[in-house]
Design a protein around this motif. Sequence first.
Motif, PDB file in Angstrom:
ATOM      1  N   ILE A   1       0.824  -1.278  -0.118  1.00  0.00           N
ATOM      2  CA  ILE A   1       0.139  -0.087  -0.035  1.00  0.00           C
ATOM      3  C   ILE A   1       0.857   1.250   0.008  1.00  0.00           C
ATOM      4  O   ILE A   1       0.337   2.385   0.312  1.00  0.00           O
ATOM      5  CB  ILE A   1      -1.111  -0.064   1.367  1.00  0.00           C
ATOM      6  CG1 ILE A   1      -0.224  -0.028   2.595  1.00  0.00           C
ATOM      7  CG2 ILE A   1      -1.865  -1.031   1.084  1.00  0.00           C
ATOM      8  CD1 ILE A   1      -1.107   0.160   3.746  1.00  0.00           C
ATOM      9  N   ALA A   2       1.980   1.291  -0.130  1.00  0.00           N
ATOM     10  CA  ALA A   2       2.884   2.334  -0.132  1.00  0.00           C
ATOM     11  C   ALA A   2       2.616   3.066  -1.515  1.00  0.00           C
ATOM     12  O   ALA A   2       2.482   2.571  -2.549  1.00  0.00           O
ATOM     13  CB  ALA A   2       4.401   1.947  -0.215  1.00  0.00           C
ATOM     14  N   ARG A   3       2.739   4.475  -1.310  1.00  0.00           N
ATOM     15  CA  ARG A   3       2.393   5.261  -2.579  1.00  0.00           C
ATOM     16  C   ARG A   3       3.589   5.197  -3.373  1.00  0.00           C
ATOM     17  O   ARG A   3       4.649   5.250  -3.103  1.00  0.00           O
ATOM     18  CB  ARG A   3       2.250   6.726  -1.836  1.00  0.00           C
ATOM     19  CG  ARG A   3       1.279   6.902  -1.005  1.00  0.00           C
ATOM     20  CD  ARG A   3       0.796   8.266  -0.574  1.00  0.00           C
ATOM     21  NE  ARG A   3       2.146   9.327  -0.702  1.00  0.00           N
ATOM     22  CZ  ARG A   3       1.894  10.623  -0.571  1.00  0.00           C
ATOM     23  NH1 ARG A   3       0.727  11.091  -0.439  1.00  0.00           N
ATOM     24  NH2 ARG A   3       3.094  11.437  -0.757  1.00  0.00           N
ATOM     25  N   THR A   4       3.243   4.973  -4.837  1.00  0.00           N
ATOM     26  CA  THR A   4       4.166   5.080  -5.724  1.00  0.00           C
ATOM     27  C   THR A   4       3.682   5.747  -6.892  1.00  0.00           C
ATOM     28  O   THR A   4       2.435   6.022  -7.137  1.00  0.00           O
ATOM     29  CB  THR A   4       4.546   3.578  -6.360  1.00  0.00           C
ATOM     30  OG1 THR A   4       3.253   3.096  -6.645  1.00  0.00           O
ATOM     31  CG2 THR A   4       5.217   2.820  -5.304  1.00  0.00           C
ATOM     32  N   PRO A   5       4.230   6.574  -7.581  1.00  0.00           N
ATOM     33  CA  PRO A   5       5.789   6.904  -7.429  1.00  0.00           C
ATOM     34  C   PRO A   5       5.778   7.938  -6.301  1.00  0.00           C
ATOM     35  O   PRO A   5       5.003   8.308  -5.845  1.00  0.00           O
ATOM     36  CB  PRO A   5       6.381   7.304  -8.646  1.00  0.00           C
ATOM     37  CG  PRO A   5       5.142   7.928  -9.497  1.00  0.00           C
ATOM     38  CD  PRO A   5       3.830   7.237  -8.919  1.00  0.00           C
ATOM     39  N   GLU A   6       7.295   8.339  -6.289  1.00  0.00           N
ATOM     40  CA  GLU A   6       7.562   9.229  -5.092  1.00  0.00           C
ATOM     41  C   GLU A   6       7.025  10.510  -5.558  1.00  0.00           C
ATOM     42  O   GLU A   6       6.871  10.789  -6.672  1.00  0.00           O
ATOM     43  CB  GLU A   6       9.258   9.384  -4.918  1.00  0.00           C
ATOM     44  CG  GLU A   6       9.838   8.235  -4.357  1.00  0.00           C
ATOM     45  CD  GLU A   6       9.199   8.047  -3.025  1.00  0.00           C
ATOM     46  OE1 GLU A   6       9.133   8.795  -1.984  1.00  0.00           O
ATOM     47  OE2 GLU A   6       8.999   6.633  -2.648  1.00  0.00           O
ATOM     48  N   ARG A   7       6.734  11.391  -4.415  1.00  0.00           N
ATOM     49  CA  ARG A   7       6.242  12.691  -4.708  1.00  0.00           C
ATOM     50  C   ARG A   7       7.393  13.616  -4.823  1.00  0.00           C
ATOM     51  O   ARG A   7       8.122  13.694  -3.662  1.00  0.00           O
ATOM     52  CB  ARG A   7       5.225  13.104  -3.637  1.00  0.00           C
ATOM     53  CG  ARG A   7       3.791  12.633  -4.117  1.00  0.00           C
ATOM     54  CD  ARG A   7       3.449  11.301  -3.858  1.00  0.00           C
ATOM     55  NE  ARG A   7       1.956  10.797  -4.173  1.00  0.00           N
ATOM     56  CZ  ARG A   7       1.411   9.852  -4.663  1.00  0.00           C
ATOM     57  NH1 ARG A   7       2.338   8.979  -4.863  1.00  0.00           N
ATOM     58  NH2 ARG A   7       0.304   9.688  -4.721  1.00  0.00           N
ATOM     59  N   ASP A   8       7.274  14.766  -5.495  1.00  0.00           N
ATOM     60  CA  ASP A   8       8.196  15.829  -5.365  1.00  0.00           C
ATOM     61  C   ASP A   8       7.428  16.920  -4.843  1.00  0.00           C
ATOM     62  O   ASP A   8       6.292  17.431  -5.127  1.00  0.00           O
ATOM     63  CB  ASP A   8       8.571  16.343  -6.706  1.00  0.00           C
ATOM     64  CG  ASP A   8       9.350  15.163  -7.398  1.00  0.00           C
ATOM     65  OD1 ASP A   8      10.528  15.284  -6.942  1.00  0.00           O
ATOM     66  OD2 ASP A   8       9.135  14.700  -8.337  1.00  0.00           O
ATOM     67  N   GLU A   9       8.065  17.639  -3.570  1.00  0.00           N
ATOM     68  CA  GLU A   9       7.188  18.811  -2.709  1.00  0.00           C
ATOM     69  C   GLU A   9       7.444  19.850  -3.529  1.00  0.00           C
ATOM     70  O   GLU A   9       8.508  20.177  -4.099  1.00  0.00           O
ATOM     71  CB  GLU A   9       8.002  18.550  -1.437  1.00  0.00           C
ATOM     72  CG  GLU A   9       7.543  17.651  -0.407  1.00  0.00           C
ATOM     73  CD  GLU A   9       8.127  17.831   1.038  1.00  0.00           C
ATOM     74  OE1 GLU A   9       8.447  19.098   1.424  1.00  0.00           O
ATOM     75  OE2 GLU A   9       8.175  17.082   1.793  1.00  0.00           O
ATOM     76  N   CYS A  10       6.368  20.501  -3.428  1.00  0.00           N
ATOM     77  CA  CYS A  10       6.563  22.080  -4.006  1.00  0.00           C
ATOM     78  C   CYS A  10       5.656  23.077  -3.608  1.00  0.00           C
ATOM     79  O   CYS A  10       4.866  22.559  -2.440  1.00  0.00           O
ATOM     80  CB  CYS A  10       6.191  21.835  -5.686  1.00  0.00           C
ATOM     81  SG  CYS A  10       4.558  20.999  -6.006  1.00  0.00           S
ATOM     82  N   ASP A  11       5.715  24.200  -3.939  1.00  0.00           N
ATOM     83  CA  ASP A  11       4.613  25.227  -3.545  1.00  0.00           C
ATOM     84  C   ASP A  11       4.067  26.119  -4.697  1.00  0.00           C
ATOM     85  O   ASP A  11       4.910  26.993  -4.886  1.00  0.00           O
ATOM     86  CB  ASP A  11       5.473  25.836  -2.420  1.00  0.00           C
ATOM     87  CG  ASP A  11       4.516  27.007  -1.696  1.00  0.00           C
ATOM     88  OD1 ASP A  11       5.069  28.065  -1.218  1.00  0.00           O
ATOM     89  OD2 ASP A  11       3.439  26.989  -1.604  1.00  0.00           O
ATOM     90  N   PHE A  12       3.247  25.422  -5.443  1.00  0.00           N
ATOM     91  CA  PHE A  12       2.950  26.207  -6.885  1.00  0.00           C
ATOM     92  C   PHE A  12       1.263  26.447  -6.922  1.00  0.00           C
ATOM     93  O   PHE A  12       0.521  25.621  -6.642  1.00  0.00           O
ATOM     94  CB  PHE A  12       3.131  25.035  -7.742  1.00  0.00           C
ATOM     95  CG  PHE A  12       3.101  25.693  -9.123  1.00  0.00           C
ATOM     96  CD1 PHE A  12       4.037  26.607  -9.839  1.00  0.00           C
ATOM     97  CD2 PHE A  12       1.886  25.423  -9.939  1.00  0.00           C
ATOM     98  CE1 PHE A  12       3.718  27.232 -10.888  1.00  0.00           C
ATOM     99  CE2 PHE A  12       1.788  25.954 -11.227  1.00  0.00           C
ATOM    100  CZ  PHE A  12       2.490  27.092 -11.840  1.00  0.00           C
ATOM    101  N   THR A  13       1.139  27.741  -7.102  1.00  0.00           N
ATOM    102  CA  THR A  13      -0.258  28.243  -7.069  1.00  0.00           C
ATOM    103  C   THR A  13      -1.033  28.023  -8.598  1.00  0.00           C
ATOM    104  O   THR A  13      -0.102  28.167  -9.483  1.00  0.00           O
ATOM    105  CB  THR A  13      -0.219  29.807  -6.916  1.00  0.00           C
ATOM    106  OG1 THR A  13       0.378  30.102  -5.519  1.00  0.00           O
ATOM    107  CG2 THR A  13      -1.814  30.309  -7.008  1.00  0.00           C
ATOM    108  N   THR A  14      -1.932  27.395  -8.531  1.00  0.00           N
ATOM    109  CA  THR A  14      -2.468  27.030  -9.898  1.00  0.00           C
ATOM    110  C   THR A  14      -4.189  27.397  -9.956  1.00  0.00           C
ATOM    111  O   THR A  14      -4.514  27.704  -8.889  1.00  0.00           O
ATOM    112  CB  THR A  14      -2.392  25.439 -10.038  1.00  0.00           C
ATOM    113  OG1 THR A  14      -2.726  25.202 -11.356  1.00  0.00           O
ATOM    114  CG2 THR A  14      -3.233  24.691  -9.269  1.00  0.00           C
ATOM    115  N   ILE A  15      -4.734  27.113 -10.891  1.00  0.00           N
ATOM    116  CA  ILE A  15      -6.163  27.320 -11.163  1.00  0.00           C
ATOM    117  C   ILE A  15      -6.987  26.106 -11.260  1.00  0.00           C
ATOM    118  O   ILE A  15      -6.289  25.213 -12.082  1.00  0.00           O
ATOM    119  CB  ILE A  15      -6.456  28.283 -12.002  1.00  0.00           C
ATOM    120  CG1 ILE A  15      -5.887  29.765 -12.060  1.00  0.00           C
ATOM    121  CG2 ILE A  15      -8.104  28.334 -12.315  1.00  0.00           C
ATOM    122  CD1 ILE A  15      -6.008  30.764 -13.132  1.00  0.00           C
ATOM    123  N   LEU A  16      -8.001  25.751 -10.477  1.00  0.00           N
ATOM    124  CA  LEU A  16      -8.716  24.516 -10.768  1.00  0.00           C
ATOM    125  C   LEU A  16     -10.028  24.988 -11.509  1.00  0.00           C
ATOM    126  O   LEU A  16     -10.682  26.024 -11.168  1.00  0.00           O
ATOM    127  CB  LEU A  16      -9.113  24.011  -9.320  1.00  0.00           C
ATOM    128  CG  LEU A  16      -7.875  23.761  -8.175  1.00  0.00           C
ATOM    129  CD1 LEU A  16      -8.457  23.452  -6.974  1.00  0.00           C
ATOM    130  CD2 LEU A  16      -7.075  22.553  -8.664  1.00  0.00           C
TER     131      LEU A  16
END
Length: 137
Positions: free
Chosen positions: A36-51
Amino acid sequence: MLIHTSVRKLRPVFPERREDAMSEKMADARRPKPDIARTPERDECDFTTILSHGSTLRADGLIVDISPMGCCIRSSHEVNKYDRVRILLPVIGDSKATVAWALRGVFGCAFETPIDQATYSRVLAAIKTGRDDWSNR
């Protein structure tokens, strides 16, 4: 005063069913559990976006981690599990995704189409440098 007590063993009414149930439980216990491990690894970031959620709603969001398979977003806009959203990403533009989980203003999305490795490297570079590289869509 004499008190008479007796203890008797109770047999299951359907012993063969009970044994079948027990053997099934034991077989389940022996089966390998999925990883149940999350794959692939996540890259941390701080990015403002529009949903985009629904046909007309647009809201601000903050991508806090990303991978080629999806991302985690903080937003004041409420979404529910299985909702379909569009996320504006550098290099790619609008990316369709499905909400995998949601909890108090934070939710995880799985991209409808995973990002290929070459494009993901460009997306990540644009996010990390803070450049809104929308020109190469």
